[in-house]
Design an enzyme around this catalytic site. Structure first.
Site, PDB file in Angstrom:
ATOM      1  N   SER A  45       0.813  -1.217   0.000  1.00 26.97           N
ATOM      2  CA  SER A  45       0.000   0.000   0.000  1.00 26.97           C
ATOM      3  C   SER A  45       0.846   1.268   0.000  1.00 26.97           C
ATOM      4  CB  SER A  45      -0.948   0.013   1.199  1.00 26.97           C
ATOM      5  OG  SER A  45      -1.899  -1.028   1.110  1.00 26.97           O
ATOM      6  N   GLY A 239      -4.359  -2.112  -0.880  1.00 24.05           N
ATOM      7  CA  GLY A 239      -3.595  -1.744  -2.067  1.00 24.05           C
ATOM      8  C   GLY A 239      -3.320  -0.249  -2.083  1.00 24.05           C
ATOM      9  N   GLY A 241      -2.827   3.799  -3.824  1.00 30.54           N
ATOM     10  CA  GLY A 241      -3.405   4.750  -4.761  1.00 30.54           C
ATOM     11  C   GLY A 241      -4.787   5.258  -4.398  1.00 30.54           C
ATOM     12  N   CYS A 269      -9.247  -2.037   3.717  1.00 29.09           N
ATOM     13  CA  CYS A 269      -8.491  -0.864   3.259  1.00 29.09           C
ATOM     14  C   CYS A 269      -8.926  -0.433   1.850  1.00 29.09           C
ATOM     15  CB  CYS A 269      -6.998  -1.141   3.361  1.00 29.09           C
ATOM     16  SG  CYS A 269      -5.992   0.366   3.355  1.00 29.09           S
ATOM     17  N   GLN A 273     -12.730   0.608   0.272  1.00 30.60           N
ATOM     18  CA  GLN A 273     -13.058   1.799  -0.509  1.00 30.60           C
ATOM     19  C   GLN A 273     -13.683   1.431  -1.856  1.00 30.60           C
ATOM     20  OE1 GLN A 273      -9.182   3.574  -0.638  1.00 30.60           O
ATOM     21  NE2 GLN A 273      -9.191   4.149   1.528  1.00 30.60           N
ATOM     22  N   ASN A 316      -3.270   2.178   7.356  1.00 26.79           N
ATOM     23  CA  ASN A 316      -2.376   2.744   6.350  1.00 26.79           C
ATOM     24  C   ASN A 316      -3.203   3.174   5.150  1.00 26.79           C
ATOM     25  OD1 ASN A 316      -0.437   3.428   4.488  1.00 26.79           O
ATOM     26  ND2 ASN A 316       0.187   1.326   4.052  1.00 26.79           N
ATOM     27  N   GLY A 318      -4.588   6.947   2.798  1.00 25.35           N
ATOM     28  CA  GLY A 318      -4.649   8.387   2.596  1.00 25.35           C
ATOM     29  C   GLY A 318      -5.999   8.870   2.122  1.00 25.35           C
ATOM     30  N   TYR A 319      -6.929   7.925   1.853  1.00 25.10           N
ATOM     31  CA  TYR A 319      -8.270   8.257   1.389  1.00 25.10           C
ATOM     32  C   TYR A 319      -9.289   7.649   2.338  1.00 25.10           C
ATOM     33  CZ  TYR A 319      -6.024   9.671  -2.962  1.00 25.10           C
ATOM     34  OH  TYR A 319      -5.230  10.295  -3.884  1.00 25.10           O
ATOM     35  N   HIS A 356      -6.752  -2.510   9.375  1.00 29.82           N
ATOM     36  CA  HIS A 356      -6.169  -3.824   9.068  1.00 29.82           C
ATOM     37  C   HIS A 356      -6.380  -4.791  10.226  1.00 29.82           C
ATOM     38  CE1 HIS A 356      -4.030  -3.097   5.251  1.00 29.82           C
ATOM     39  NE2 HIS A 356      -4.012  -1.840   5.676  1.00 29.82           N
ATOM     40  N   GLU A 358      -5.741  -7.871  10.296  1.00 35.24           N
ATOM     41  CA  GLU A 358      -4.620  -8.813  10.399  1.00 35.24           C
ATOM     42  C   GLU A 358      -3.457  -8.204  11.173  1.00 35.24           C
ATOM     43  OE1 GLU A 358      -3.284  -6.195   7.185  1.00 35.24           O
ATOM     44  OE2 GLU A 358      -5.204  -7.046   7.748  1.00 35.24           O
TER      45      GLU A 358
END
Length: 383
Positions: A45, A239, A241, A269, A273, A316, A318-319, A356, A358
């Site tokens: 990510s 992932g 972006g 994550c 989204q 983790n 940013g969106y 996350h 996990e």
């Protein structure tokens, strides 16, 4: 060697380079984890980003390949206050400096990481560049113009493959599908199709612990291909972006088709989204993102959890999903610090979370969500 971190807002920090020798430009992101630097460095990510650790000493327990989330690191560069040169750990197989050099990743140490973090928190996400000479006007133009696009497409696996059940780092070499009917103790595994947008190894490991066989599919796999293996459940991985990148539209359409199958789905994550976008929600960019192992989330509107109970999570991203944007789902978790959406439940029994569960590295407060996923699979089988 003297090196500089040059930020998009004009700030310049002088430090010392380590790792690979080379300039690097990318979005600067900070993570607050006190441990877990190996998982951070190998988390897909972080593709294309310059990662800054807020904890001042990094590298003290060396490099342990068994802890990697991926066989290689895809960060653009790595920034720490102090890089430990003499790691001490019985599991260590090397040092951080050598790992970065072998991975072709530029490192920078000796700068005021606290000041950089405060600047990003106050001003918002920004690009930066690590370089070995004072910046010029052309450098600032390059920094401002930098943008990561088609991140999933650049990073993702190319063909469907089995995840291996061992502790070695995940191979970057694809292996053909095989042994889909494997059994353990005479019982068939639950067969999980994992849409791999840059999956962390820990996701598959949590499923392995629960008696699952994990078959990984590339981002471009269509619904018919995934459904052809007759999976019991479908995972949507983490992932890199922007989830709303136009390159992800075919993925979102595939998720829509998969949801029509009635097979339970679980997104983490980026997977969270993308599932939200497939169900009519919108996503937005956070001011500076959530990255670290100490993010508190609160359960809301949940039949499975005590409402208002709080969990500490590893994150983790940013969106974020705009939980008020009118999608066909119910927000199940919110971030305690800023109130943003951290999870969604859907009417068909599918669900997703922004954090996350996990948690490699990080707290295991929400690992029970994997059990919840398998319970949904069992309920679906009974129906």
């Amino acid at each position: 060697m003297k090196a500089y971190l040059v930020l998009q807002n004009g700030a310049v920090f002088e430090g010392e380079s380590f790792g690979a020798a080379g300039e690097a430009v990318g979005e600067i992101v900070f993570t607050t984890g006190m441990t877990g630097y190996l998982e951070t460095l190998t988390d897909p990510s972080y593709y294309g980003q310059i990662v800054l650790q807020t904890f001042p000493l990094i590298g003290n327990y060396g490099v342990i390949p068994a802890d990697f989330e991926n066989a290689r690191s895809v960060v653009k560069a790595y920034i720490v206050k102090h890089a430990c040169q003499t790691p001490s750990n019985f599991r260590s197989e090397g040092g951080l400096d050598a790992f970065l050099r072998e991975s072709g990743i530029t490192g920078l140490q000796g700068i005021d990481t606290r000041a950089v973090t405060k600047m990003i928190r106050n001003s918002g996400a920004m690009n930066g560049k690590i370089m070995f000479t004072p910046p010029t006007k052309e450098d600032f133009n390059e920094i401002k113009a930098h943008k990561i696009e088609k991140a999933v497409q650049e990073l993702g696996i190319k063909i469907a493959q089995n995840f291996c059940r061992d502790d070695r780092p995940r191979s970057t070499e694809a292996t053909p599908l095989s042994n889909l009917g494997a059994t353990e103790g005479g019982r068939p595994y639950k067969k999980i199709a994992l849409m791999d947008f840059g999956a962390k190894r820990g996701i598959a490991d949590e499923l392995f612990k629960r008696g699952c066989e994990v078959i990984s599919f590339p981002y471009h796999a269509i619904a018919e291909e995934i459904l052809s293996i007759k999976p019991n459940g479908i995972m949507l991985s983490n992932g890199p972006g922007d989830p709303a990148d136009s390159a992800n539209i075919p993925i979102i359409e595939t998720i829509k088709e998969l949801q029509k199958s009635g097979i339970p789905m679980f997104g983490i994550c980026l997977g969270h989204q993308l599932m939200a976008l497939a169900n009519g929600f919108k996503t937005t960019k956070l001011k500076f993102g959530h990255r670290g192992a100490n993010q508190a989330v609160k359960a809301v509107n949940s039949e499975q959890l005590t409402v208002n109970s709080v969990y500490i999570t590893s994150q983790n991203h940013g969106y974020t999903v705009d939980g008020d944007s009118g999608g066909a789902g119910v927000v199940s978790f919110v971030n305690v610090n800023d109130g943003t959406c951290e999870g969604i439940d859907y009417a068909d029994g599918s669900f997703s979370v922004q954090f996350h569960p996990e948690a490699r590295g990080g707290p295991h407060d929400t690992a029970f969500l994997f059990d919840k996923f398998l319970e949904r699979i069992d309920l679906c089988a009974e129906d």
